[in-house]
Enzyme design. Structure first.
Site, PDB file in Angstrom:
ATOM      1  CB  CYS A   1      -0.791  -0.035   1.325  1.00  0.00           C
ATOM      2  SG  CYS A   1      -1.964   1.376   1.272  1.00  0.00           S
TER       3      CYS A   1
ATOM      4  CG  HIS B   1      -5.581  -2.407  -1.965  1.00  0.00           C
ATOM      5  ND1 HIS B   1      -4.720  -2.960  -1.063  1.00  0.00           N
ATOM      6  CD2 HIS B   1      -5.350  -1.014  -1.833  1.00  0.00           C
ATOM      7  CE1 HIS B   1      -3.772  -1.938  -0.720  1.00  0.00           C
ATOM      8  NE2 HIS B   1      -4.299  -0.647  -0.995  1.00  0.00           N
ATOM      9  CD  GLU B   2      -6.155   1.121  -5.117  1.00  0.00           C
ATOM     10  OE1 GLU B   2      -5.141   0.451  -5.115  1.00  0.00           O
ATOM     11  OE2 GLU B   2      -6.393   2.133  -4.300  1.00  0.00           O
TER      12      GLU B   2
ATOM     13  CG  HIS C   1      -7.010   3.268  -0.009  1.00  0.00           C
ATOM     14  ND1 HIS C   1      -6.522   3.263   1.190  1.00  0.00           N
ATOM     15  CD2 HIS C   1      -6.085   2.163  -0.723  1.00  0.00           C
ATOM     16  CE1 HIS C   1      -5.292   2.815   0.983  1.00  0.00           C
ATOM     17  NE2 HIS C   1      -5.119   2.182  -0.131  1.00  0.00           N
TER      18      HIS C   1
HETATM   19  O1  LIG Z   1      -1.686   1.881  -2.131  1.00  0.00           O
HETATM   20  C1  LIG Z   1      -2.256   1.314  -3.125  1.00  0.00           C
HETATM   21  O2  LIG Z   1      -3.579   1.396  -3.144  1.00  0.00           O
HETATM   22  C2  LIG Z   1      -1.539   0.895  -4.226  1.00  0.00           C
HETATM   23  C3  LIG Z   1      -1.338  -0.642  -3.944  1.00  0.00           C
HETATM   24  C4  LIG Z   1      -2.257  -1.332  -5.117  1.00  0.00           C
HETATM   25  C5  LIG Z   1      -2.159  -2.879  -4.593  1.00  0.00           C
HETATM   26  C6  LIG Z   1      -3.416  -3.496  -4.376  1.00  0.00           C
HETATM   27  C7  LIG Z   1      -3.661  -4.752  -4.381  1.00  0.00           C
HETATM   28  C8  LIG Z   1      -2.560  -5.809  -4.108  1.00  0.00           C
HETATM   29  C9  LIG Z   1      -1.248  -5.010  -4.422  1.00  0.00           C
HETATM   30  C10 LIG Z   1      -0.978  -3.492  -4.620  1.00  0.00           C
HETATM   31  C11 LIG Z   1       0.084  -0.713  -4.059  1.00  0.00           C
HETATM   32  O3  LIG Z   1       0.836  -0.131  -3.349  1.00  0.00           O
HETATM   33  S1  LIG Z   1       0.927  -0.808  -5.576  1.00  0.00           S
HETATM   34  C12 LIG Z   1       2.459  -1.516  -5.531  1.00  0.00           C
HETATM   35  C13 LIG Z   1       2.481  -3.043  -5.514  1.00  0.00           C
HETATM   36  C14 LIG Z   1       2.144  -3.421  -6.994  1.00  0.00           C
HETATM   37  C15 LIG Z   1       2.246  -4.661  -7.085  1.00  0.00           C
HETATM   38  C16 LIG Z   1       2.007  -5.699  -5.763  1.00  0.00           C
HETATM   39  C17 LIG Z   1       2.214  -5.118  -4.735  1.00  0.00           C
HETATM   40  C18 LIG Z   1       2.197  -3.771  -4.564  1.00  0.00           C
HETATM   41 ZN   LIG Z   2      -3.414   1.130  -0.512  1.00  0.00          ZN
END
Ligand SMILES: O=C(O)C[C@@H](Cc1ccccc1)[C@H](O)SCc1ccccc1
Ligand SMILES: [Zn+2]
Length: 156
Positions: free
Chosen positions: A99, A141-142, A145
């Site tokens: 995140c 995930h989003e 948020h």
């Molecule tokens: O904070 C956020 O929303 C961005 C997240 C998005 C995410 C959602 C679900 C699973 C993994 C990531 C990450 O910080 S984006 C960085 C990242 C990319 C691929 C895998 C893991 C982390």
């Molecule tokens: Zn996040």
């Protein structure tokens, strides 16, 4: 133009419920552009408006293969406005997530394998679709948020 600062977990805005978008105007499009730039700079696959200190119910999701999800699909960034999750699979899958608001940490999180969702695009047109796997994970995930929920509340 400079990148927007990212809110870190503990900042009030990340614990609040986002506000529905009413006006599909140039300002909204500009915010979406700035969020995409932040997401790209952070090599993220998603970013939600509260993470850049905006209270609006808006996020960006993208997908590309990465070390944690080498078989993730390539998906161009999608702007998601006023999202709803209208159905979820009973099947849950565990996976690793990061995140932008909890930098440098990874968490094992359970998510629904498939979800049916409805949202508006930047023109205000409603979309309805089923998402599965990594993209469903990012959406959840989003979406969290926008409900004021971060990984810390979901971590196993
Ligand atoms: O904070 C956020 O929303 C961005 C997240 C998005 C995410 C959602 C679900 C699973 C993994 C990531 C990450 O910080 S984006 C960085 C990242 C990319 C691929 C895998 C893991 C982390
Ligand atoms: Zn996040």
């Amino acid at each position: 133009p400079p990148l927007l600062p990212i809110a870190l977990v503990g900042e009030a805005i990340l614990g609040q419920t986002a506000i529905a978008v009413q006006h599909f105007n140039a300002e909204l499009a500009h915010l979406a552009e700035q969020m995409s730039a932040c997401m790209e700079a952070a090599k993220g696959v998603g970013i939600a408006a509260p993470q850049v200190h905006s209270p609006l119910a808006l996020f960006i999701m993208a997908s590309r293969p990465n070390e944690r999800y080498p078989d993730a699909p390539n998906m161009a960034p999608v702007v998601v406005v006023n999202p709803q999750i209208i159905n979820v699979s009973s099947e849950l899958v565990s996976g690793e997530e990061g995140c932008l608001s909890v930098p440098g940490q990874r968490f094992t999180i359970q998510r629904h394998q498939a979800i049916e969702v409805r949202y508006q695009n930047l023109q205000g047109e409603w979309q309805q679709t089923e998402l599965t796997g990594f993209i469903a994970r990012i959406f959840q995930h989003e979406f969290d948020h926008l409900q004021g929920i971060t990984l810390l509340e979901r971590s196993l």
